[in-house]
Design a protein around this motif. Sequence first.
Motif, mmCIF file in Angstrom:
data_model
loop_
_atom_site.group_PDB
_atom_site.id
_atom_site.type_symbol
_atom_site.label_atom_id
_atom_site.label_comp_id
_atom_site.label_asym_id
_atom_site.label_seq_id
_atom_site.Cartn_x
_atom_site.Cartn_y
_atom_site.Cartn_z
ATOM 1 N N UNK A 49 3.474 6.056 0.346
ATOM 2 C CA UNK A 49 2.784 5.426 1.468
ATOM 3 C C UNK A 49 1.770 6.427 1.985
ATOM 4 N N UNK A 50 0.521 6.051 1.913
ATOM 5 C CA UNK A 50 -0.558 6.978 2.219
ATOM 6 C C UNK A 50 -0.829 7.042 3.704
ATOM 7 N N UNK A 51 -1.036 8.265 4.181
ATOM 8 C CA UNK A 51 -1.401 8.500 5.572
ATOM 9 C C UNK A 51 -2.870 8.931 5.627
ATOM 10 N N UNK B 242 -1.716 1.409 3.179
ATOM 11 C CA UNK B 242 -2.192 1.671 1.828
ATOM 12 C C UNK B 242 -1.113 2.459 1.086
ATOM 13 N N UNK B 243 -0.924 2.124 -0.161
ATOM 14 C CA UNK B 243 0.138 2.788 -0.912
ATOM 15 C C UNK B 243 -0.196 2.839 -2.391
ATOM 16 N N UNK B 244 0.529 3.672 -3.072
ATOM 17 C CA UNK B 244 0.458 3.753 -4.529
ATOM 18 C C UNK B 244 1.864 3.530 -5.055
ATOM 19 N N UNK C 137 -2.717 1.195 -7.158
ATOM 20 C CA UNK C 137 -2.912 1.279 -5.719
ATOM 21 C C UNK C 137 -2.816 -0.100 -5.077
ATOM 22 N N UNK C 138 -2.879 -0.103 -3.775
ATOM 23 C CA UNK C 138 -2.820 -1.350 -3.024
ATOM 24 C C UNK C 138 -3.933 -2.305 -3.443
#
Length: 120
Positions: free
Chosen positions: A98-100, A30-32, A51-52
């Motif tokens: 990049x979301x964690x 998932x990312x922004x 966002x994704x």
Amino acid sequence: VQLQASGGGLVQTGGSLRLSCTASRRVSSRSIMGWYRQAPGEQRELVATITTDDNTNYADSVKGRFTISRDNAENTVVLQMSSLRPEDTAVYYCKLVILALSPKYDREYWGQGTLVTVSS
């Protein structure tokens, strides 16, 4: 991840420009992705993010004039700018987060800036 931005230039008031930013590799998490801008003597500010799953956010100053979109397969984010004004003049930067699972592990990357100049 490297980000390559393109599409800046000189345009007259009321004109349009399209900025594009491509990541060097596909981001499976998932990312922004988004665009920020920095005018001379000013702080960098958010322009728009996506966002994704295509949730978008815009600065009030660009709502109704700019449209952000992304192509996950092509690792690209596009900012379509219309009805440009002199106050839109700035260096525009693309950003990828990049979301964690935990925000403290989020990774962010910036592209090189691309200059947009709107003449009056």
